[in-house]
Design a protein around this motif. Sequence first.
Motif, mmCIF file in Angstrom:
data_model
loop_
_atom_site.group_PDB
_atom_site.id
_atom_site.type_symbol
_atom_site.label_atom_id
_atom_site.label_comp_id
_atom_site.label_asym_id
_atom_site.label_seq_id
_atom_site.Cartn_x
_atom_site.Cartn_y
_atom_site.Cartn_z
ATOM 1 N N GLY A 117 0.851 -1.192 0.000
ATOM 2 C CA GLY A 117 0.000 0.000 0.000
ATOM 3 C C GLY A 117 0.884 1.238 0.000
ATOM 4 O O GLY A 117 1.937 1.257 0.643
ATOM 5 N N ARG A 118 0.486 2.273 -0.733
ATOM 6 C CA ARG A 118 1.325 3.478 -0.846
ATOM 7 C C ARG A 118 0.737 4.590 0.001
ATOM 8 O O ARG A 118 -0.441 4.918 -0.123
ATOM 9 N N GLU A 119 1.564 5.191 0.843
ATOM 10 C CA GLU A 119 1.135 6.298 1.704
ATOM 11 C C GLU A 119 1.340 7.627 0.979
ATOM 12 O O GLU A 119 2.418 7.890 0.460
ATOM 13 N N LYS A 120 0.322 8.435 0.953
ATOM 14 C CA LYS A 120 0.500 9.806 0.429
ATOM 15 C C LYS A 120 1.120 10.668 1.525
ATOM 16 O O LYS A 120 0.730 10.544 2.686
ATOM 17 N N ASN A 121 2.091 11.530 1.158
ATOM 18 C CA ASN A 121 2.636 12.399 2.215
ATOM 19 C C ASN A 121 1.684 13.564 2.477
ATOM 20 O O ASN A 121 0.831 13.898 1.645
ATOM 21 N N LEU A 122 1.825 14.172 3.651
ATOM 22 C CA LEU A 122 0.862 15.194 4.087
ATOM 23 C C LEU A 122 0.793 16.375 3.131
ATOM 24 O O LEU A 122 -0.283 16.910 2.870
ATOM 25 N N TYR A 123 1.942 16.771 2.596
ATOM 26 C CA TYR A 123 1.948 17.955 1.732
ATOM 27 C C TYR A 123 1.177 17.683 0.437
ATOM 28 O O TYR A 123 0.436 18.548 -0.039
ATOM 29 N N SER A 124 1.329 16.473 -0.130
ATOM 30 C CA SER A 124 0.611 16.175 -1.379
ATOM 31 C C SER A 124 -0.894 16.088 -1.120
ATOM 32 O O SER A 124 -1.709 16.487 -1.958
ATOM 33 N N ILE A 125 -1.287 15.582 0.076
ATOM 34 C CA ILE A 125 -2.719 15.561 0.450
ATOM 35 C C ILE A 125 -3.236 16.996 0.558
ATOM 36 O O ILE A 125 -4.295 17.342 0.025
ATOM 37 N N TYR A 126 -2.467 17.859 1.230
ATOM 38 C CA TYR A 126 -2.851 19.264 1.428
ATOM 39 C C TYR A 126 -3.001 19.977 0.077
ATOM 40 O O TYR A 126 -3.979 20.693 -0.153
ATOM 41 N N LYS A 127 -2.017 19.745 -0.826
ATOM 42 C CA LYS A 127 -2.063 20.390 -2.149
ATOM 43 C C LYS A 127 -3.287 19.952 -2.931
ATOM 44 O O LYS A 127 -3.937 20.754 -3.595
ATOM 45 N N LYS A 128 -3.584 18.653 -2.853
ATOM 46 C CA LYS A 128 -4.739 18.122 -3.587
ATOM 47 C C LYS A 128 -6.034 18.729 -3.050
ATOM 48 O O LYS A 128 -6.919 19.134 -3.816
ATOM 49 N N MET A 129 -6.149 18.821 -1.729
ATOM 50 C CA MET A 129 -7.344 19.421 -1.119
ATOM 51 C C MET A 129 -7.485 20.886 -1.532
ATOM 52 O O MET A 129 -8.576 21.358 -1.836
ATOM 53 N N LEU A 130 -6.347 21.592 -1.564
ATOM 54 C CA LEU A 130 -6.345 23.020 -1.875
ATOM 55 C C LEU A 130 -6.681 23.265 -3.345
ATOM 56 O O LEU A 130 -7.545 24.082 -3.674
ATOM 57 N N ASN A 131 -5.998 22.539 -4.237
ATOM 58 C CA ASN A 131 -6.156 22.770 -5.679
ATOM 59 C C ASN A 131 -7.521 22.331 -6.195
ATOM 60 O O ASN A 131 -8.136 23.006 -7.020
ATOM 61 N N LYS A 132 -7.996 21.180 -5.683
ATOM 62 C CA LYS A 132 -9.272 20.655 -6.189
ATOM 63 C C LYS A 132 -10.451 21.054 -5.325
ATOM 64 O O LYS A 132 -11.591 20.690 -5.627
ATOM 65 N N LYS A 133 -10.147 21.791 -4.214
ATOM 66 C CA LYS A 133 -11.197 22.251 -3.293
ATOM 67 C C LYS A 133 -12.069 21.075 -2.831
ATOM 68 O O LYS A 133 -13.305 21.104 -2.940
ATOM 69 N N ILE A 134 -11.402 20.031 -2.325
ATOM 70 C CA ILE A 134 -12.113 18.848 -1.857
ATOM 71 C C ILE A 134 -11.749 18.574 -0.398
ATOM 72 O O ILE A 134 -10.771 19.107 0.119
ATOM 73 N N SER A 135 -12.543 17.728 0.262
ATOM 74 C CA SER A 135 -12.293 17.405 1.666
ATOM 75 C C SER A 135 -11.308 16.241 1.776
ATOM 76 O O SER A 135 -11.015 15.563 0.792
ATOM 77 N N LEU A 136 -10.833 16.000 2.976
ATOM 78 C CA LEU A 136 -9.892 14.896 3.209
ATOM 79 C C LEU A 136 -10.526 13.556 2.836
ATOM 80 O O LEU A 136 -9.870 12.678 2.279
ATOM 81 N N ALA A 137 -11.826 13.394 3.099
ATOM 82 C CA ALA A 137 -12.521 12.137 2.782
ATOM 83 C C ALA A 137 -12.441 11.840 1.287
ATOM 84 O O ALA A 137 -12.270 10.690 0.884
ATOM 85 N N ASP A 138 -12.544 12.909 0.469
ATOM 86 C CA ASP A 138 -12.478 12.719 -0.992
ATOM 87 C C ASP A 138 -11.072 12.328 -1.443
ATOM 88 O O ASP A 138 -10.907 11.554 -2.372
ATOM 89 N N VAL A 139 -10.046 12.877 -0.791
ATOM 90 C CA VAL A 139 -8.666 12.520 -1.125
ATOM 91 C C VAL A 139 -8.433 11.049 -0.797
ATOM 92 O O VAL A 139 -7.824 10.307 -1.564
ATOM 93 N N PHE A 140 -8.953 10.625 0.350
ATOM 94 C CA PHE A 140 -8.719 9.258 0.819
ATOM 95 C C PHE A 140 -9.627 8.244 0.131
ATOM 96 O O PHE A 140 -9.614 7.069 0.461
ATOM 97 N N ASP A 141 -10.438 8.740 -0.813
ATOM 98 C CA ASP A 141 -11.246 7.814 -1.605
ATOM 99 C C ASP A 141 -10.381 6.962 -2.516
ATOM 100 O O ASP A 141 -10.793 5.916 -2.978
ATOM 101 N N VAL A 142 -9.182 7.451 -2.856
ATOM 102 C CA VAL A 142 -8.288 6.720 -3.751
ATOM 103 C C VAL A 142 -7.350 5.854 -2.908
ATOM 104 O O VAL A 142 -6.593 6.355 -2.088
ATOM 105 N N TYR A 143 -7.416 4.552 -3.130
ATOM 106 C CA TYR A 143 -6.546 3.608 -2.432
ATOM 107 C C TYR A 143 -5.370 3.303 -3.357
ATOM 108 O O TYR A 143 -5.582 2.856 -4.495
ATOM 109 N N ALA A 144 -4.159 3.548 -2.882
ATOM 110 C CA ALA A 144 -2.989 3.459 -3.758
ATOM 111 C C ALA A 144 -2.125 2.251 -3.411
ATOM 112 O O ALA A 144 -1.864 1.974 -2.236
ATOM 113 N N PHE A 145 -1.679 1.539 -4.463
ATOM 114 C CA PHE A 145 -0.839 0.350 -4.267
ATOM 115 C C PHE A 145 0.321 0.374 -5.257
ATOM 116 O O PHE A 145 0.168 0.843 -6.390
#
Length: 723
Positions: free
Chosen positions: A249-277
């Motif tokens: 399983g691949r862990e997203k780092n905090l900064y990339s999660i923050y950038k994704k939330m900021l750029n796409k204007k989405i919540s943390l739940a939406d970011v974590f909808d993608v399971y990465a392997f």
Amino acid sequence: MLEIADTIELERPQDKLIRRLCTTLSGYLDQSQIDQCVRAYEVGADAHEGQFRKSGEAYICHPVSVAISLAEMRMDANGIMAAILHDVIEDTPVSKKELAEQFGTEVAELVDGVTKLSKIDSKSHAETQAENVRKMFLAMAKDLRVIIVKLADRLHNMQTLGVMPAAKKRRIARETLDIYAPIANRLGMNNIRQKLESLSFEAMYPMRHAVLNNAVKKARGNRRKIVDIIENTIKNRLEQAGLNCDVAGREKNLYSIYKKMLNKKISLADVFDVYAFRIFCDDVDTCYRVLGVMHNLYKPIPGRFKDYIALPKANGYQSLHSILMGPYGVPIEVQIRTHEMHRMSESGIAAHWLYKSDDDNKIEKFQDRANEWLRDLLEIQKSAGDSLEFIDNLKVDLFPQEVFVFTPQGAIIKLPRGATIIDFAYAVHTDLGNACVSARIDKQLVPLQTKLENGVTVEVITASWARPNPLWLNYVITAKARSGIRNYLKHFKQQEAINLGRRLLEKELLAMHLHLENIDKDKIQALLQVLSKQSLDELLEDIGLGNKMPFLVAKRIAQDDINATVKLDDGDQGQKKPLVIKGTEGMVITLAKCCRPIPGDSIIGYFNPGKGIVVHHHECRNSSVVRKKQTNWLDVEWSSDAAGDFPVELRIEILNQRGSLATIASTISELNSNIENVTVVDQDDRISVDLITLTVKDRVHLAKIMRRLKELSIVLKITRVKA
């Protein structure tokens, strides 16, 4: 080696650090090289004696910590010594010459290269910072180890930011995100990039970092069950297919999660909808077989597959990426790569030292990519007007999203997303960019500003007479194209000014029965001294740009004493013959937009200092102002062979009825003219007053168009705008 380390007392933090360094170095360096590194430590410790960091620890702890980071990358002995000594030139009395005598020229040059860069940290002024970043790339071009030492230095500084004032923390973190993290990414050093981004995020936004970190920990616990189910399903399917692969399983780092939330204007739940392997294979062939298995297991989402193995990223990154629709309707991202590709993606250019024995060819490709990028940047910095312009170009270059296009010969060219035909032409070769006039995409003619898409074949059409247009700067996006256009225009305008200055001066001298080539060289040299000019070309450029009046310069040459003040007689009228122009001379002769003169018109020229000659129509209202400035205007006339398309403005009163403008446009088109602009000035139910800008060859062509338009029943009145 360990005996040497053991002789050092172990009470102090620096003693523990040097011992740790020696232990790490013993894994890959021989004893004599480790002894040299210990000697470098002793010299560094003596030089930094009495210096302390803000945290209170001895200053030498910092360079030794940097050296440990590099030792973990298996940096060579000279790189390790440079890291230990990287602050001695800047912060202590030790000179570069002394370092060269003790440790060799290579180490001294590396330390000197890093020293120049260190000034970036302490300056906040944009111009100074930009100049130092520019120096950094010059040092990198000589030796890539310079930037690797600097990145390790910056990483340790970020790890020890805790004691700094908040404002300084934010400044250093912003600089790290703007420059150093992207450079680490561009050099393929993913590990260091992620660490720099996470530490910068924490320093810039401590509250956001803390909240997000806690939220991620909670979300991770809830996700664990789904991740385990998917991971086991993938492993079982790969085993059934007889494929021996590792799955993680691949862990997203905090900064990339923050950038994704900021750029796409989405919540943390939406970011974590993608399971990465990530799936690690033994060879490339297995990677593609695994991809087939995964697409059989879960349905791929259209348009979300990327093959970075066949088409690696600019930094050498290779992997297969695909987004699949998994169980419970959740998207799954899989990255499929070989073990070696994974090591390369983590270490990048540092793999040159870290995995040297594994596969020299692939590591050399990484090195070649980095060197090619640096060569492009050197070309850009040579033509950049100033350091801030270079920084702008660099930032464009550091944040690309790529498209891949093909040359007619099948070669692959990588460009940032949104790149145009002109970007492509300059990416192939600067000369191709300078001479392009149009292009074919997949054999279809397209304009130069067309944006490129993945997979198209681009053929650039050139012409010997073509030259870059300043308007291109509005729609090119690559740093190489932008600097190439600016550089050409800068030098082209200079050459045009010199040519025009020569024509103007020779015409004035001819009226005095003199020739420039016959003037004594000593007299020309004396004139240049009096006028404080370095060369004749510099003087001619000044004349061409209107900063010096050609008549006054000619008058000074004609008089016996060069140093004497020029005296104008009552009979002096300047030029006896008008300057003949074609209207296509370029940037130093421009046609005024207020009256738009065309071949056949009576015209007057006005010297606009720094820009050259502006040509007005004799009847233009502005020309009466020009005439009052006797020293700044000259007589000009059209050449008999002036050719081209010249804009002219007509004021037309027409009946306001359906189809009127279309009739006007088709009539103008039939007479081989092109409409550039239409503006409705006034309009009521019956009449519309329009300003139409169209192109004509000369006055005869314009008269023919106006005569034909007057014959139309819808045209009430037509006049040419001359002011």
